[in-house]
Scaffold this motif. Structure first.
Motif, PDB file in Angstrom:
ATOM      1  N   PRO A   1       0.789  -1.231   0.000  1.00 35.99           N
ATOM      2  CA  PRO A   1       0.000   0.000   0.000  1.00 35.99           C
ATOM      3  C   PRO A   1       0.820   1.280   0.000  1.00 35.99           C
ATOM      4  O   PRO A   1       0.296   2.353  -0.295  1.00 35.99           O
ATOM      5  N   ARG A   2       2.119   1.181   0.345  1.00 34.75           N
ATOM      6  CA  ARG A   2       2.894   2.415   0.426  1.00 34.75           C
ATOM      7  C   ARG A   2       3.782   2.664  -0.788  1.00 34.75           C
ATOM      8  O   ARG A   2       4.499   3.644  -0.843  1.00 34.75           O
ATOM      9  N   THR A   3       3.756   1.742  -1.738  1.00 36.78           N
ATOM     10  CA  THR A   3       4.662   1.897  -2.874  1.00 36.78           C
ATOM     11  C   THR A   3       3.871   2.302  -4.100  1.00 36.78           C
ATOM     12  O   THR A   3       2.853   1.691  -4.419  1.00 36.78           O
ATOM     13  N   SER A   4       4.357   3.328  -4.812  1.00 40.66           N
ATOM     14  CA  SER A   4       3.663   3.755  -6.024  1.00 40.66           C
ATOM     15  C   SER A   4       3.924   2.758  -7.143  1.00 40.66           C
ATOM     16  O   SER A   4       4.831   1.938  -7.076  1.00 40.66           O
ATOM     17  N   VAL A   5       3.107   2.861  -8.196  1.00 42.06           N
ATOM     18  CA  VAL A   5       3.191   1.930  -9.314  1.00 42.06           C
ATOM     19  C   VAL A   5       4.584   1.942  -9.932  1.00 42.06           C
ATOM     20  O   VAL A   5       5.203   0.901 -10.171  1.00 42.06           O
ATOM     21  N   GLU A   6       5.097   3.156 -10.143  1.00 40.56           N
ATOM     22  CA  GLU A   6       6.415   3.278 -10.763  1.00 40.56           C
ATOM     23  C   GLU A   6       7.488   2.653  -9.885  1.00 40.56           C
ATOM     24  O   GLU A   6       8.373   1.947 -10.363  1.00 40.56           O
ATOM     25  N   ALA A   7       7.378   2.888  -8.575  1.00 39.00           N
ATOM     26  CA  ALA A   7       8.387   2.360  -7.653  1.00 39.00           C
ATOM     27  C   ALA A   7       8.361   0.845  -7.643  1.00 39.00           C
ATOM     28  O   ALA A   7       9.408   0.198  -7.566  1.00 39.00           O
ATOM     29  N   VAL A   8       7.174   0.268  -7.757  1.00 41.62           N
ATOM     30  CA  VAL A   8       7.054  -1.189  -7.789  1.00 41.62           C
ATOM     31  C   VAL A   8       7.834  -1.756  -8.967  1.00 41.62           C
ATOM     32  O   VAL A   8       8.644  -2.676  -8.835  1.00 41.62           O
ATOM     33  N   LEU A   9       7.600  -1.170 -10.143  1.00 42.57           N
ATOM     34  CA  LEU A   9       8.264  -1.686 -11.336  1.00 42.57           C
ATOM     35  C   LEU A   9       9.760  -1.432 -11.276  1.00 42.57           C
ATOM     36  O   LEU A   9      10.568  -2.284 -11.669  1.00 42.57           O
ATOM     37  N   ARG A  10      10.108  -0.274 -10.754  1.00 41.54           N
ATOM     38  CA  ARG A  10      11.533   0.046 -10.704  1.00 41.54           C
ATOM     39  C   ARG A  10      12.272  -0.918  -9.788  1.00 41.54           C
ATOM     40  O   ARG A  10      13.388  -1.348 -10.080  1.00 41.54           O
ATOM     41  N   GLU A  11      11.652  -1.261  -8.656  1.00 43.84           N
ATOM     42  CA  GLU A  11      12.268  -2.233  -7.722  1.00 43.84           C
ATOM     43  C   GLU A  11      12.601  -3.523  -8.425  1.00 43.84           C
ATOM     44  O   GLU A  11      13.694  -4.091  -8.267  1.00 43.84           O
ATOM     45  N   THR A  12      11.614  -4.023  -9.185  1.00 46.91           N
ATOM     46  CA  THR A  12      11.814  -5.288  -9.880  1.00 46.91           C
ATOM     47  C   THR A  12      12.929  -5.170 -10.900  1.00 46.91           C
ATOM     48  O   THR A  12      13.812  -6.025 -10.991  1.00 46.91           O
ATOM     49  N   LEU A  13      12.902  -4.078 -11.674  1.00 46.11           N
ATOM     50  CA  LEU A  13      13.915  -3.909 -12.717  1.00 46.11           C
ATOM     51  C   LEU A  13      15.306  -3.775 -12.114  1.00 46.11           C
ATOM     52  O   LEU A  13      16.286  -4.313 -12.621  1.00 46.11           O
ATOM     53  N   ARG A  14      15.355  -3.055 -10.978  1.00 44.39           N
ATOM     54  CA  ARG A  14      16.658  -2.865 -10.350  1.00 44.39           C
ATOM     55  C   ARG A  14      17.216  -4.192  -9.835  1.00 44.39           C
ATOM     56  O   ARG A  14      18.422  -4.406  -9.809  1.00 44.39           O
ATOM     57  N   LEU A  15      16.309  -5.058  -9.410  1.00 45.54           N
ATOM     58  CA  LEU A  15      16.763  -6.321  -8.860  1.00 45.54           C
ATOM     59  C   LEU A  15      17.273  -7.246  -9.954  1.00 45.54           C
ATOM     60  O   LEU A  15      18.310  -7.894  -9.808  1.00 45.54           O
ATOM     61  N   HIS A  16      16.534  -7.282 -11.092  1.00 45.24           N
ATOM     62  CA  HIS A  16      16.873  -8.266 -12.116  1.00 45.24           C
ATOM     63  C   HIS A  16      17.711  -7.706 -13.253  1.00 45.24           C
ATOM     64  O   HIS A  16      18.486  -8.442 -13.861  1.00 45.24           O
ATOM     65  N   PHE A  17      17.527  -6.440 -13.557  1.00 44.64           N
ATOM     66  CA  PHE A  17      18.256  -5.871 -14.690  1.00 44.64           C
ATOM     67  C   PHE A  17      18.932  -4.571 -14.269  1.00 44.64           C
ATOM     68  O   PHE A  17      18.587  -3.499 -14.744  1.00 44.64           O
ATOM     69  N   PRO A  18      19.894  -4.656 -13.358  1.00 43.64           N
ATOM     70  CA  PRO A  18      20.548  -3.409 -12.941  1.00 43.64           C
ATOM     71  C   PRO A  18      21.361  -2.842 -14.088  1.00 43.64           C
ATOM     72  O   PRO A  18      21.918  -3.578 -14.892  1.00 43.64           O
TER      73      PRO A  18
END
Lengths: 284, 318, 265
Positions: free
Chosen positions: C99-116
């Motif tokens: 609930p505290r993470t914006s849509v963009e932040a959600v996607l960015r987290e994933t991308l940062r984890l897998h495709f830095p």
């Protein structure tokens, strides 16, 4: 999600049912904090300046709130006492919150034997009344503010850790936590970056309520003559010192610190409970 | 006398720019099953709750809601309480959430009739056993706790509890959504049998068009707080007059339909914070004209549909 | 016969005395769509959770792209590799996003984890476009989005990892009919564009008919029937499958008969 915050009964009745109560308490608490911060510049006299010739005088133009049995200016002692009286509970709350969250997080997230060990240990601490634990530790380590602060922090830790643990257990089953696990994040990352920020408001609201109780407990310890060394001005200590004043019929130097303790505890409790209510309303 | 008669119900909530319920007319005759179909935000649950006087705080109402001839909206609180234990009862969606897990089933069934003093304890227990039997459960359940029963059994217990006061009107708010399809069939069969035996009128609120078509005599379709269309079930689903009903039917995945893409409706229902002029569905309707956007259509026709350009022909033509 | 992207053999999972998953085996071809149908207690959700890695099977094997997934993932590399194989979209759109993470932040987290180190901004825009969300949605928090929009975000988050298989656990069950249709169309489009494989867990036979090529029917942890969707739904062999089909409400159905048949089974 509804998790009950633990509050001792009694002060709960003073909730902000009537509108002006909360802003008044907030204002008073702010005033006390301000006085404590500005005490060295505000106090007219050295709080430890003894003037036996003037002992137990009433309020006058020199001493606005009178003097105590040793001739020390009450107003100055109250102002500087605010520092110690607020610093102690702050230390208790900060330490118990940080340690309590760490313990609760570890127990709730990992479960298994770690949870059993941590939960049983904190339950043991629950069994000791905080004051007795503090007295025990002071009797070992002697005078000073640090010993009672650490002791009370340990006594308050289980309240925080128990709350954190149940919140973590609830949060852990939510689909978004599972989603992050499936995405490949490590358990530690999920805990710190997602679970903790979501449960923090509730835990902090509990800690705000604990501040008032810590203040009362520490003042009580000082009243018993334990904890703060004799020369440090402290409200609880002032009540202790004022016993002779009462016996001589000049109770002002004892009543004033008493009143301040009560009012400050009430103020912080009302503010803390109001915050807890707001957080509870937001999360449901 | 109709079991339920809603006349011109308009309900306004604080903070919303348009009424949440905007001129709802609805009747349920004794012994009849009426389905109220709509998606979330259509107002169907709110409509069913007004029949019990369960209004959200701050609600301002217009119109009348007559249960067994008495207006619920202007009723005195103690009369309302008697009505809720007597003439009208509700079956909720999630039986696990609606039944107190800490009390026994027997207590749950007899509580309300005992508290209002209409029936003494012995009679209440007897009636409870009788109703448990009617819903296909044995008397040993009286001593059990809700946690020991499955979802389907709990829903049947809830139905039995609803019938305790011998109501003339039964309100069911998505009673089978939380159940498996086979349990759903059992509960539906049960409701049909009970209707025949006790003669209660049933208002069945659901989002499942297929279910509504299968079990009800008449159907009301709601959209954005208004009745879009109403009529006999078979006629409504074979020949929908309102474009929303037709679009809803087209976007439902069905067993008989060919696989592949569904004819989805673009956009979303109108926001509560925006004023609404004209037809509520105009923004998403393929047949909308200027008239639709300016003037709100009233329900008209022998098969009433609130549309300026109701559809002709059968569903399969479209 | 295309190379199977997901292969499950002899899966077993017992909770105490209950056999939640009892000797389950099936394959999913590359770019295929397999539906798992069953009621509560059938074991379909447990099977899905085992495939995704949230539960451990007592016996049996799960192989994705010819790589076996056995036991818990040990170490960061293994964790990330498994995430790249199978992703999941959950049922509840209201609880599957932080609930505290914006849509963009959600996607960015994933991308940062897998495709830095790659261009995240462009990829985020691409993903939002792929699931039909505008750029305005990027800054929104979950509570500002509708159920359908949240599911789209969940799908985007899963696709960001570029998995070979997407498990959809009742992903449209909590959505309105019209929103469900939009999301089902979206899923069909995505499968066409990316060649990803779907594992569709559902109880809704209409949805199965619409989006799956093959289907397996589960009951009490076992597979009772499997085959091409069209054949199974038109011409079921097992009495339980027949019961499920008859339980779908339609005009002229006989709920009493179903209740009796259910007790008989």
């Amino acid at each position: 999600m509804s998790v009950a915050l633990t509050r001792r009964p009694g002060l709960g009745r003073l909730k902000a049912a009537r509108a002006p109560l909360h802003p008044i308490c907030l204002g008073f608490a702010a005033l006390v904090v301000l006085a404590a911060l500005l005490a060295p510049w505000l106090s007219p006299y050295d709080p430890n300046a003894v003037d036996l010739g003037n002992a137990l005088a009433g309020p006058s133009s020199d001493h606005l709130l009178g003097v105590d049995a040793a001739g020390r200016d009450t107003l100055s002692r109250l102002l500087l006492g605010a520092r110690t009286s607020l610093l102690g509970p702050l230390g208790v709350v900060v330490f118990s919150t940080v340690a309590g969250i760490a313990v609760g997080l570890a127990a709730g997230w990992r479960g298994g034997w770690l949870d059993s060990v941590l939960s049983r240990s904190t339950e043991l601490v629950f069994a000791f009344p905080g004051m007795l634990l503090a007295i025990l530790i002071i009797s070992v380590y002697g005078e000073g503010l640090l010993a009672p602060v650490i002791a009370l922090a340990i006594a308050y830790l289980p309240y925080v850790s128990r709350l954190t643990r149940s919140l973590v257990l609830a949060e852990r089953t939510r689909p978004y936590v599972c989603a992050y696990q499936v995405q490949g994040h490590s358990a530690l990352q999920i805990c710190l970056r997602h679970v903790l920020p979501n449960i923090a408001p509730i835990v902090l609201a509990q800690s705000a309520v604990n501040f008032g109780y810590a203040l009362m407990d520490l003042a009580g310890l000082s009243f018993l003559g334990l904890g703060v060394p004799a020369l440090t001005p402290d409200w609880g200590r002032m009540v202790f010192d004022g016993q002779t004043a009462i016996q001589h019929g000049y109770p002002l130097s004892a009543i004033l610190p008493c009143t301040l303790i009560v009012l400050t505890v009430v103020a912080f409790n009302v503010v803390g409970e109001r915050w807890a209510d707001q957080v509870a309303r937001r999360t449901t | 006398m109709n079991a339920l008669d809603i006349q011109g119900l308009r309900l306004q909530l604080p903070g919303s720019a348009r009424p949440v319920l905007d001129g709802v007319d609805l009747t349920v005759a004794p012994g009849e099953t009426v389905a109220l179909v709509g998606e979330s935000g259509s107002g169907k649950t709110l409509t069913s709750r007004t029949a019990l006087g369960l209004l959200p705080p701050g609600a301002v109402t217009e119109g009348r809601v007559l249960v067994d001839g008495q207006d619920v909206l202007t009723m005195a609180p103690d009369r309302l309480r008697a009505l809720r234990t007597g003439q009208a009862a509700m079956i909720f969606q999630d039986p696990g959430a609606a039944i107190n897990p800490l009390r026994r089933i027997g207590d749950f069934l007899t509580e309300s009739v005992r508290l209002t003093g209409t029936v003494n304890a012995a009679d209440a227990d007897r009636r409870a056993v009788e109703l448990l039997d009617a819903v296909g459960l044995g008397p040993e359940l009286l001593r059990r706790y809700p946690g020991q029963l499955s979802g389907g059994m709990l829903q049947r217990v809830m139905i039995a509890a609803a019938l305790m006061g011998d109501p003339i009107l039964l309100l069911a708010d998505e009673p089978t959504t939380a159940l498996d399809v086979t349990s759903q069939a059992e509960v539906v069969a049960l409701l049909g049998r009970l209707r025949a035996r006790f003669g209660t009128g049933l208002l069945f609120v659901t989002h499942d068009l297929g279910l509504a078509a299968a079990i009800s005599d008449r159907v009301y379709v709601m959209y954005a707080g208004r009745i879009a269309e109403t009529g006999p079930a078979a006629a409504l689903f074979d020949r929908p007059r309102h474009p929303y009903t037709a679009a809803l039917l087209a976007s439902t995945p069905r067993l008989e339909a060919p696989s592949g893409r569904l004819a989805a409706i673009d956009g979303q229902p109108p926001d509560l914070r925006q004023e609404l002029t004209g037809c509520a569905f105009a923004a998403r309707c393929l047949h909308a004209t200027e008239l639709c956007r300016e003037e709100a259509p009233a329900l008209r026709g022998t098969h009433p549909a609130a549309c300026h350009h109701p559809l002709e022909g059968s569903r399969t033509d479209a | 016969m295309p190379e199977p992207v997901l292969q499950v053999t002899g899966l077993r999972r017992t909770f105490g005395a209950v056999r939640a998953v009892d000797d389950v085996s099936f394959t999913l071809g590359a770019g295929g769509s397999l539906g798992i149908v069953g009621e509560s207690g059938s074991g379909k959700t447990t099977t899905a959770r085992i495939i995704v890695g949230l539960e451990q099977a007592d016996e049996g094997q799960v192989t994705v792209q010819a790589r076996a997934r056995a036991g818990r993932a040990r170490g960061r590399a293994e964790r990330l590799a498994r995430a790249r194989e199978v992703q999941m979209v959950f049922q509840d759109p209201y609880l599957s996003l932080d609930p505290r993470t914006s849509v963009e932040a959600v996607l960015r987290e994933t991308l940062r984890l897998h495709f830095p180190g790659t261009d995240h901004e462009a990829r985020i825009r691409e993903l939002l476009d792929q699931v039909g969300l505008g750029t305005r949605a990027a800054d929104a928090l979950p509570r500002q989005l509708s159920g359908g929009q949240r599911q789209r975000v969940a799908i985007a988050r899963a696709l960001a990892v570029q998995p070979a298989v997407l498990v959809l656990d009742e992903a449209v069950a909590a959505l309105d009919v019209s929103v469900q249709a939009q999301v089902l169309n979206l899923l069909a489009d995505i499968r066409e564009q990316t060649g990803i494989g779907y594992l569709f867990i559902t109880h809704d036979l209409g949805v199965v008919r619409c989006v799956t090529d093959e289907v397996i029917v589960m009951r009490h942890g076992r597979i009772v029937e499997s085959g091409p969707t069209g054949r199974v739904l038109a011409d079921p062999e097992h009495p339980y499958t027949r019961l499920l089909l008859e339980s779908v409400p339609r005009p002229g159905w006989d709920p009493d008969g179903i209740a009796a048949a259910r007790r008989a089974l």
